[in-house]
Scaffold this active site. Structure first.
Site, PDB file in Angstrom:
ATOM      1  N   GLU A   3       0.866  -1.178   0.000  1.00 17.82           N
ATOM      2  CA  GLU A   3       0.000   0.000   0.000  1.00 17.82           C
ATOM      3  C   GLU A   3       0.902   1.227   0.000  1.00 17.82           C
ATOM      4  O   GLU A   3       2.108   1.133   0.141  1.00 17.82           O
ATOM      5  CB  GLU A   3      -0.860   0.005   1.267  1.00 17.82           C
ATOM      6  CG  GLU A   3      -1.643  -1.258   1.478  1.00 17.82           C
ATOM      7  CD  GLU A   3      -3.115  -1.099   1.110  1.00 17.82           C
ATOM      8  OE1 GLU A   3      -3.555   0.035   0.914  1.00 17.82           O
ATOM      9  OE2 GLU A   3      -3.801  -2.123   1.025  1.00 17.82           O
ATOM     10  N   ASN A 165      -5.947  -1.865  -1.471  1.00 18.85           N
ATOM     11  CA  ASN A 165      -7.173  -2.583  -1.149  1.00 18.85           C
ATOM     12  C   ASN A 165      -7.437  -2.682   0.352  1.00 18.85           C
ATOM     13  O   ASN A 165      -8.572  -2.569   0.803  1.00 18.85           O
ATOM     14  CB  ASN A 165      -7.114  -3.973  -1.785  1.00 18.85           C
ATOM     15  CG  ASN A 165      -8.480  -4.561  -1.996  1.00 18.85           C
ATOM     16  OD1 ASN A 165      -9.413  -3.831  -2.339  1.00 18.85           O
ATOM     17  ND2 ASN A 165      -8.616  -5.845  -1.769  1.00 18.85           N
ATOM     18  N   ARG A 250     -10.927  -6.794  -7.344  1.00 18.67           N
ATOM     19  CA  ARG A 250     -10.211  -6.881  -6.075  1.00 18.67           C
ATOM     20  C   ARG A 250     -11.166  -7.465  -5.048  1.00 18.67           C
ATOM     21  O   ARG A 250     -12.366  -7.185  -5.052  1.00 18.67           O
ATOM     22  CB  ARG A 250      -9.762  -5.477  -5.630  1.00 18.67           C
ATOM     23  CG  ARG A 250      -8.910  -4.759  -6.668  1.00 18.67           C
ATOM     24  CD  ARG A 250      -7.622  -5.499  -6.931  1.00 18.67           C
ATOM     25  NE  ARG A 250      -6.828  -5.624  -5.719  1.00 18.67           N
ATOM     26  CZ  ARG A 250      -6.043  -4.659  -5.263  1.00 18.67           C
ATOM     27  NH1 ARG A 250      -5.939  -3.528  -5.912  1.00 18.67           N
ATOM     28  NH2 ARG A 250      -5.364  -4.833  -4.155  1.00 18.67           N
TER      29      ARG A 250
END
Ligand SMILES: [Zn+2]
Length: 284
Positions: A3, A165, A250
């Site tokens: 991330e 995500n 996702r």
């Protein structure tokens, strides 16, 4: 899955190791740059831009790299054994007298003029972890596509860059927003964006990614990775489903009680196999 906060921490460490230092070895192991030797160049700074990392050199060039799903930079003290993966997965080596920075499975390895960095990262929305974070601009970009599903829009790096995500899933839960809700139907969009950003800010200085404040494995996320387990707030089993355009889906998790909605949903929302329950199976 890296991330923005993972890249932020990696860039901070890379900057500590490399800024102001001259490279004793500088190799790029991608076909289009295999002939480029960075040895002798001085690194001026390493900065994150969303999930991209920009290594700037004092001669006016920038090396852009991206983690995508599986990439990573590892920093080793000179002489230490490299353990980030097989040698064939190495894409870049930036070494000084003291440190070896080794990039494994990197993507989008590109050299650009520093003055022209916009050609590779200019499309990105405001950087949630950047010094120039701009909430209003992020909201403007999000609202310019009012019919987009919020769970897709938050991940679109052209709206705001950095969240992946995990933070998407957790931010939506914390704010009680159903992932399939239209952007226009989200009651408090600024709060959703700022809470998601807050989760990333809380984690950017550590390798762990806890959204609950509890670092223990299994207690570190509200809903992410917790399919069928009871919601920590209400006890309802957590649902899991695929979301996003074909081939780019996702996995999304949500609590059908805490994130219930009466708002209309995108009819194209995937309803999937038994393992991927319909998004509103038990939402009402
Ligand atoms: Zn719940």
């Amino acid at each position: 899955m890296p991330e923005g906060d993972t890249v932020w921490l990696a860039a901070k460490r890379m900057n500590t190791a490399l800024a102001g230092q001259t490279l004793r070895r500088g190799e790029l192991r991608v076909p289009q740059l295999a002939a480029t030797d960075l040895t002798g160049r001085t690194v001026s700074e390493v900065v994150p831009r969303g999930k991209h990392m920009l290594t700037r050199f004092s001669d006016g060039w920038t090396l852009r790299t991206h983690y995508r799903m599986d990439g990573s930079w590892h920093i080793y003290a000179k002489g230490a054994r490299w353990r980030g993966g097989p040698a064939f997965s190495i894409r870049a080596i930036l070494a000084t007298d003291r440190w070896d920075c080794v990039g494994y499975r990197l993507h989008d390895v590109t050299l650009v003029r520093t003055a022209h960095e916009d050609s590779v990262v200019g499309h990105l929305g405001p950087d949630v972890l950047g010094p120039d974070w701009d909430l209003d601009e992020a909201l403007r970009r999000l609202r310019s596509h009012p019919d987009e599903q919020i769970g897709v829009a938050i991940l679109d790096q052209r709206n705001l860059c950095g969240p992946g995500n995990l933070y998407k899933v957790e931010g939506l839960f914390v704010c009680g927003v159903h992932p399939w809700m239209r952007v226009a139907d989200v009651e408090d969009l600024p709060a959703l964006v700022e809470r998601t950003r807050g989760l990333m800010l809380a984690n950017r200085d550590r390798p762990e990614q806890s959204t609950t404040g509890d670092l223990r494995r299994g207690r570190d996320h509200w809903v992410y990775g917790r399919k069928d387990k009871p919601c920590y707030r209400c006890g309802t089993p957590i649902l899991r489903g695929d979301q996003g355009p074909d081939l780019q889906e996702r996995i999304t998790y949500w609590c059908p009680t805490c994130q219930a909605t009466d708002a209309p949903v995108d009819p194209a929302a995937r309803t999937g196999e038994a393992d991927h329950p319909p998004p509103f199976a038990t939402a009402h």
